[in-house]
Design a protein around this motif. Structure first.
Motif, short mmCIF file in Angstrom:
data_model
loop_
_atom_site.label_atom_id
_atom_site.label_comp_id
_atom_site.label_asym_id
_atom_site.label_seq_id
_atom_site.Cartn_x
_atom_site.Cartn_y
_atom_site.Cartn_z
N ASN A 49 0.81 -1.22 0.00
CA ASN A 49 0.00 0.00 0.00
C ASN A 49 0.85 1.28 0.00
N ARG A 50 2.17 1.10 -0.19
CA ARG A 50 3.11 2.22 -0.32
C ARG A 50 3.18 3.08 0.95
N LYS A 51 2.95 2.46 2.10
CA LYS A 51 3.14 3.17 3.37
C LYS A 51 4.54 2.83 3.85
N VAL A 52 5.51 3.50 3.21
CA VAL A 52 6.90 3.08 3.28
C VAL A 52 7.49 3.24 4.67
N ASP A 53 7.29 4.36 5.30
CA ASP A 53 7.90 4.59 6.62
C ASP A 53 7.39 3.60 7.64
N ASP A 54 6.09 3.36 7.66
CA ASP A 54 5.52 2.40 8.61
C ASP A 54 6.01 0.99 8.32
N ALA A 55 6.14 0.66 7.04
CA ALA A 55 6.62 -0.68 6.68
C ALA A 55 8.05 -0.88 7.13
N PHE A 56 8.90 0.13 6.95
CA PHE A 56 10.29 -0.03 7.34
C PHE A 56 10.47 -0.07 8.85
N LYS A 57 9.57 0.52 9.60
CA LYS A 57 9.64 0.38 11.06
C LYS A 57 9.53 -1.09 11.46
N LEU A 58 8.63 -1.80 10.82
CA LEU A 58 8.47 -3.22 11.12
C LEU A 58 9.65 -4.02 10.57
N HIS A 59 10.14 -3.64 9.41
CA HIS A 59 11.31 -4.32 8.85
C HIS A 59 12.49 -4.25 9.82
N TYR A 60 12.78 -3.05 10.31
CA TYR A 60 13.93 -2.89 11.21
C TYR A 60 13.67 -3.51 12.59
N LEU A 61 12.41 -3.62 12.97
CA LEU A 61 12.07 -4.31 14.21
C LEU A 61 12.48 -5.78 14.14
N LEU A 62 12.30 -6.39 12.96
CA LEU A 62 12.52 -7.83 12.80
C LEU A 62 13.87 -8.17 12.19
N ALA A 63 14.60 -7.18 11.69
CA ALA A 63 15.80 -7.46 10.89
C ALA A 63 16.83 -8.30 11.63
N ASP A 64 17.09 -7.99 12.89
CA ASP A 64 18.09 -8.76 13.64
C ASP A 64 17.69 -10.23 13.74
N CYS A 65 16.42 -10.45 13.94
CA CYS A 65 15.95 -11.83 14.08
C CYS A 65 16.00 -12.58 12.75
N ILE A 66 15.77 -11.87 11.64
CA ILE A 66 15.89 -12.51 10.33
C ILE A 66 17.30 -13.05 10.16
N ASP A 67 18.29 -12.24 10.50
CA ASP A 67 19.67 -12.73 10.43
C ASP A 67 19.88 -13.92 11.34
N MET A 68 19.35 -13.84 12.55
CA MET A 68 19.61 -14.89 13.53
C MET A 68 19.00 -16.23 13.13
N ILE A 69 17.79 -16.23 12.58
CA ILE A 69 17.14 -17.51 12.31
C ILE A 69 17.83 -18.29 11.19
N PHE A 70 18.62 -17.60 10.37
CA PHE A 70 19.35 -18.29 9.31
C PHE A 70 20.83 -18.50 9.64
N GLU A 71 21.25 -18.01 10.78
CA GLU A 71 22.67 -18.03 11.13
C GLU A 71 23.23 -19.45 11.21
N GLN A 72 22.46 -20.37 11.74
CA GLN A 72 22.93 -21.76 11.87
C GLN A 72 22.03 -22.73 11.11
N GLY A 73 21.40 -22.21 10.07
CA GLY A 73 20.65 -23.08 9.17
C GLY A 73 19.15 -23.02 9.39
N ASN A 74 18.45 -23.26 8.31
CA ASN A 74 16.99 -23.27 8.30
C ASN A 74 16.51 -24.71 8.17
N PRO A 75 15.56 -25.17 9.03
CA PRO A 75 14.70 -24.41 9.93
C PRO A 75 15.09 -24.43 11.40
N ALA A 76 16.35 -24.69 11.72
CA ALA A 76 16.73 -24.76 13.14
C ALA A 76 16.44 -23.44 13.85
N GLY A 77 16.67 -22.31 13.16
CA GLY A 77 16.44 -21.01 13.78
C GLY A 77 14.98 -20.73 14.05
N ILE A 78 14.14 -20.95 13.06
CA ILE A 78 12.72 -20.66 13.24
C ILE A 78 12.09 -21.66 14.21
#
Length: 295
Positions: A226-255
């Motif tokens: 819906n092109r609500k870019v600022d609000d979308a990126f707030k959620l992106h940055y909220l989850l970004a660290d966890c996205i890296d972490m869940i793939f750090e030692q393989g998928n699906p072990a992280g999730i």
């Protein structure tokens, strides 16, 4: 294919401590995703540890998800492999009436040429009674399905309707978006760049982290669409660290560790995969509890 716009999740297969399938936990995972606002479910993708499931176990997973879903969301089934004849045979014999599409991975291990990839998916298209989503994941297949091959397939076969693009290459995704047929969907297969792909014209994502944080992740994608870019990126940055972490030692072990923290499943994976180590588990625990506390 409006049903493929938004967030789909590649469902895990929960296991008990004895490595048998935990059907009750699978039911909880499906309901957790649906209740969190996910748009569709993908069964027997890579995240399901498909390669370690017997045929009987695959049938059990399929039947369970169909039953629990009860028609609430569209379903996509993973049907792919590196033996074209076997894939074609499955497509011709399996009952696919419960599914809106199949997700079919580019052949792995064989390392086919671009012409070989084209001919493989030509055979898949001709055998499939329902729409086909191509799946490009070079990190697992050891070959990259180039935009020229994807576009050739998209233009030549009406039932090849989308690609799950998981090369981790935003430039490659943008080449597809620039040159694709009008109704062909480019779906991100990488959680970290899902939002940029959507903002560039993508249709959404088939996600791993989306099943662990369905409310936040699916809302991020909807805001992006819906092109609500600022609000979308707030959620992106909220989850970004966890996205890296869940793939750090393989998928699906992280999730699976995320689900264990949430009390939905045990973190049990089948060899040759192993569970995350204590250091990563601790970091994920801190992250998940912070998210839960603030929502």
């Amino acid at each position: 294919m409006q049903s493929l716009i938004g967030t789909g999740v590649a469902l895990i297969t929960p296991f008990k401590d004895d490595f048998t399938i935990d059907i009750d936990a699978l039911r909880r995972v499906v309901n957790f995703s649906i209740d969190g606002g996910i748009e569709y479910l993908v069964i027997l993708g890579t995240t399901a540890e498909n390669a370690t499931l017997s045929e009987e176990e695959k049938e059990l997973v399929i039947a369970t998800v169909i039953e629990v879903n009860a028609g609430r969301l569209p379903l996509v089934l993973g049907v792919g492999g590196n033996n074209t004849l076997n894939v074609v045979e499955e497509l011709r014999t399996r009952d696919l009436s419960a599914f809106v599409a199949i997700l079919s991975v580019s052949p792995y291990y064989n390392k086919p040429s671009q012409e070989g990839i084209y001919q493989h998916f030509k055979a898949v298209s001709e055998a499939s009674p329902i729409p086909v989503i191509l799946y490009n994941v070079p990190g697992r297949t050891s070959s990259n399905m180039l935009p020229s091959t994807v576009l050739r397939l998209a233009n030549d076969f009406d039932n090849i309707v989308a690609i799950k693009e998981a090369a981790g290459d935003l430039v490659q995704a943008m080449q597809l978006l620039k040159n694709k047929p009008k109704d062909f969907l480019v779906i991100s297969g990488d959680d970290m760049i899902a939002l940029p792909v959507v903002l560039a014209g993508g249709a959404g994502v088939i996600s791993v982290i989306g099943q662990g944080f369905p409310k936040e992740f699916s809302e991020m994608i909807r805001l992006g669409l819906n092109r609500k870019v600022d609000d979308a990126f707030k959620l992106h940055y909220l989850l970004a660290d966890c996205i890296d972490m869940i793939f750090e030692q393989g998928n699906p072990a992280g999730i699976k560790e995320v689900f264990s923290i949430l009390g939905i499943t045990e973190n049990v994976v089948r060899l040759p995969l192993v569970s995350v180590d204590e250091f990563l588990a601790s970091r994920l625990d801190s992250f998940v509890k912070k998210i839960v506390k603030n929502t």
